[in-house]
Design a protein around this motif. Sequence first.
Motif, PDB file in Angstrom:
ATOM      1  N   ALA A  62     -20.448  -0.898  14.691  1.00  0.00           N
ATOM      2  CA  ALA A  62     -20.463   0.568  14.700  1.00  0.00           C
ATOM      3  C   ALA A  62     -19.795   1.102  13.435  1.00  0.00           C
ATOM      4  N   ASP A  63     -18.708   0.457  13.000  1.00  0.00           N
ATOM      5  CA  ASP A  63     -18.052   0.847  11.742  1.00  0.00           C
ATOM      6  C   ASP A  63     -19.021   0.775  10.563  1.00  0.00           C
ATOM      7  N   PHE A  64     -19.928  -0.200  10.615  1.00  0.00           N
ATOM      8  CA  PHE A  64     -20.877  -0.382   9.510  1.00  0.00           C
ATOM      9  C   PHE A  64     -22.051   0.613   9.593  1.00  0.00           C
ATOM     10  N   GLY A  65     -22.103   1.382  10.680  1.00  0.00           N
ATOM     11  CA  GLY A  65     -23.151   2.380  10.818  1.00  0.00           C
ATOM     12  C   GLY A  65     -24.264   2.014  11.787  1.00  0.00           C
ATOM     13  N   TYR A  66     -24.125   0.884  12.470  1.00  0.00           N
ATOM     14  CA  TYR A  66     -25.133   0.473  13.457  1.00  0.00           C
ATOM     15  C   TYR A  66     -24.880   1.159  14.799  1.00  0.00           C
ATOM     16  N   GLU A  67     -25.877   1.044  15.656  1.00  0.00           N
ATOM     17  CA  GLU A  67     -25.707   1.448  17.053  1.00  0.00           C
ATOM     18  C   GLU A  67     -25.872   0.190  17.899  1.00  0.00           C
ATOM     19  N   PRO A  68     -24.814  -0.632  17.957  1.00  0.00           N
ATOM     20  CA  PRO A  68     -24.941  -1.926  18.649  1.00  0.00           C
ATOM     21  C   PRO A  68     -25.055  -1.750  20.154  1.00  0.00           C
ATOM     22  N   VAL A  69     -25.715  -2.714  20.796  1.00  0.00           N
ATOM     23  CA  VAL A  69     -25.786  -2.715  22.258  1.00  0.00           C
ATOM     24  C   VAL A  69     -25.301  -4.070  22.772  1.00  0.00           C
ATOM     25  N   LEU A  70     -24.651  -4.040  23.929  1.00  0.00           N
ATOM     26  CA  LEU A  70     -24.270  -5.270  24.619  1.00  0.00           C
ATOM     27  C   LEU A  70     -25.346  -5.557  25.658  1.00  0.00           C
ATOM     28  N   ARG A  71     -25.956  -6.729  25.565  1.00  0.00           N
ATOM     29  CA  ARG A  71     -26.986  -7.137  26.514  1.00  0.00           C
ATOM     30  C   ARG A  71     -26.376  -8.144  27.480  1.00  0.00           C
ATOM     31  N   ALA A  72     -26.203  -7.735  28.743  1.00  0.00           N
ATOM     32  CA  ALA A  72     -25.521  -8.569  29.738  1.00  0.00           C
ATOM     33  C   ALA A  72     -26.478  -9.561  30.386  1.00  0.00           C
ATOM     34  N   PHE A  73     -25.967 -10.723  30.719  1.00  0.00           N
ATOM     35  CA  PHE A  73     -26.745 -11.714  31.460  1.00  0.00           C
ATOM     36  C   PHE A  73     -25.787 -12.567  32.282  1.00  0.00           C
ATOM     37  N   PRO A  74     -26.265 -13.110  33.409  1.00  0.00           N
ATOM     38  CA  PRO A  74     -25.382 -13.880  34.276  1.00  0.00           C
ATOM     39  C   PRO A  74     -25.154 -15.289  33.745  1.00  0.00           C
TER      40      PRO A  74
END
Length: 350
Positions: A62-74
């Motif tokens: 996010a600091d670098f300007g991205y919109e990161p997402v966390l993709r959850a999995f079991p």
Amino acid sequence: MRSPVAPLAVFLVLVLPLTALAEPHGALAEREMRALAEQFPGRMAGSERERAAAEYLAGRLADFGYEPVLRAFPVTYSFHPLGGGDAREREAVSHNVVAEVAGRSERLIIVGAHYDTAVARNAGQAEAGIGGPALEGVDDNASGTGALLELARRLADAEPEHGIRFIFFGAEEVGLLGARHAVAEMDEQERERVVLMINIDSIITGDRLYVHAGPSTIDSHPIAASTRDEALGIAAGLGIELRTNPGRNADYPEGTGCCSDQAAFDEAGIPVINLEATNWNLGDLDGYQQTEISDAFPAGETWHKARLDRLNYLQTHLPEGRLGQRPAEVVAILLPLIEQLSGLPAADQD
Ligand SMILES: [Zn+2]
């Protein structure tokens, strides 16, 4: 009265952080490798520490300007606690951290590295000091994670022809679960849009830096071998020693590698290359032994051992400067390679 230099100062403050990263190759990568190792040891699949590391990585992106997402999995697996005791089952959630540079075409380059650390899967491993909450995992794989962060930083403002997706994989150490989840999330059409997947795992301890193509797709997808060879050429041009598996063990054909997250993509028919440091001329010629046997490295490797795969130990016992040199080399090779693959004009070398 307003100073006539003020508008220029404002312009510089606003624009400079968004343009070229002035640091030499590898500086950010080494810094982030150290941060991950020091602040998030014991990043075991599905653990709170792994989750905290994922959020840290997302924060940097996010600091670098991205919109990161966390993709959850079991994740479900059994492990042995350090210090003895019965096997325990862990049923938890792990995360991939994903950020993307949009392209003009529908095609996509994927660049990945796992950020989790190993767990003891049986009593023998627990006794041998494998895994556990103190494992810094510098080589495996804060090193690849740091390099991936620097590549993401350097490409953050790029406007490529093909998109560039960065994936920081969770749960590699318990069966490539993050990579398998990332593959499962893509339908057949999206998989066919992937130009190439590039993986970075364990670039510090090993004597030599290598690039390999995936054994499953090397024949069906010429881009894997041609990009591997392009990487070898880029390295030669920069005076960096880079090799590929010499193929002295029939189970691991010349020019191919194995065993990290790229395998999940390779097995799904997506062409891959991977960068690693080890020594394919030692031990069983399977890429497992990383360096000569010595007092400091009694088995010739540091895999998953909390006592060995840590900053202070590697700094003391590896050749001087290794912790800075390898991240710099990997970034210097992969940055122009990714620029070429994604249809970007080559940037000036630092
Ligand atoms: Zn690894």
